[in-house]
Scaffold this active site. Sequence first.
Site: not given
Length: 377
Positions: A124, A236, A273, A333
């Site tokens: 609510e 759920e 790396q 990127g």
Amino acid sequence: MMTKEHELLRETVRHFSEKEIKPFAREIDETEGFRSEIFKKIGELGLLGVTVPSQYGGGDMDVLGATIVMEEFGRVCASTALSYLAHSILCVHNLHANGNEFQKKKYLPDLCSGKKLGAMGMTEPGYGSDAIGLETKAIKEGKFYHLTGRKMFITNGTVAQTFVIYARTGKEREVSSFIVEKDFPGFSVGKKLSKLGMRGSPTSELILEDCRVPEENLLGKLHQGLPQMKKTLDVERITISGISLGIAQAALEDSLAYAKDRKQFKTPIIEFQLVQKMLADMYTWLQAARTLTYEAARLSATGKPLSAMASACKVFSAEIATQASLHAIQILGGYGYCKDYNVERYLRDAKLMEIGAGTSEVQRIIIAKELSKLGLH
Ligand SMILES: Cc1cc2nc3c(=O)[nH]c(=O)nc-3n(C[C@H](O)[C@H](O)[C@H](O)COP(=O)(O)OP(=O)(O)OC[C@H]3O[C@@H](n4cnc5c(N)ncnc54)[C@H](O)[C@@H]3O)c2cc1C
């Protein structure tokens, strides 16, 4: 345990998702466009009532099966997966778990075929994490309950016809749930909310103004709404973790493909790396989250206490989905920051996983409470 049936289910849903959902995922996000025809097709596949017995038109699968479906939908379009969750678990699974035979026969076939869509109203405007404090009231007069109150952030609010609504039927913890049809007098849908992510899953307010609900639409027993709510929330939280897994999987797949292809300093970036570390972390998080979630799904079939595991997989998979999406943007990127690629959508969608079905803070509170009450079990 993962069975041949689960593997076949994944294969079927993967194929369906690639063909029927993925091509529209970007448009669904950009236009906030819910596609009802996708849900009709999911109905034809027999998955709109994935955990419901076939006698009502359901898919006869267990919680792990439902989680796998969420994962595959989440991998291509988290918005579709979220609306599917609200329909198939919050409404349909709930109705099957708590309904009597008359209610199941009346409501489940249409919900399982896709003739009708479902939603659930617990939250609510003033009661989110503190859902138990809800103020919506149900007062019995003759053969009807009269419901008055407002529900907030309701997934599928604008597109559903059948709602499970929680309302106060007495004092303190006396809450009950009701099956409310869209056409009941006094029921209306408030404005559709515009969101950061999950934009193709319509979210809205529901308004109940002296809404007349026939007494036979009381779902389960009077005043038993809170235990019913708790049980449905456990399921759920496990199944929604599937959506987080799907997002994290997509983030890793896209990152891996891009890192192999993109060259800088005349070298594919996957050979750096620092990029490898991000990919390795994403893989590790995903495998850990999947194992935890499937274990929680397995536990749900045993009848043992479930809330700590359900919350553990929910909080972990939600947080790794966000982190994996952030890594994906970093690996892509500048392109990752732009809408020509999907990874920025993954991040916006993943963030909801840390809020919906109880925030990450609330999940940690539940885990700690169960540990303190039952110890390590
Ligand atoms: C897209 C979307 C779809 C949703 N779909 C549905 C739906 O279909 N049906 C439905 O009923 N609800 C739905 N919800 C509601 C969702 O479950 C709530 O948003 C969620 O439970 C959090 O409630 P709130 O937003 O009111 O936040 P609040 O409860 O106001 O919390 C605000 C912040 O305070 C923190 N906080 C609150 N209490 C504590 C505490 N005790 N200790 C520490 N931190 C605390 C929270 O973690 C959060 O960070 C949906 C929400 C969204 C955004």
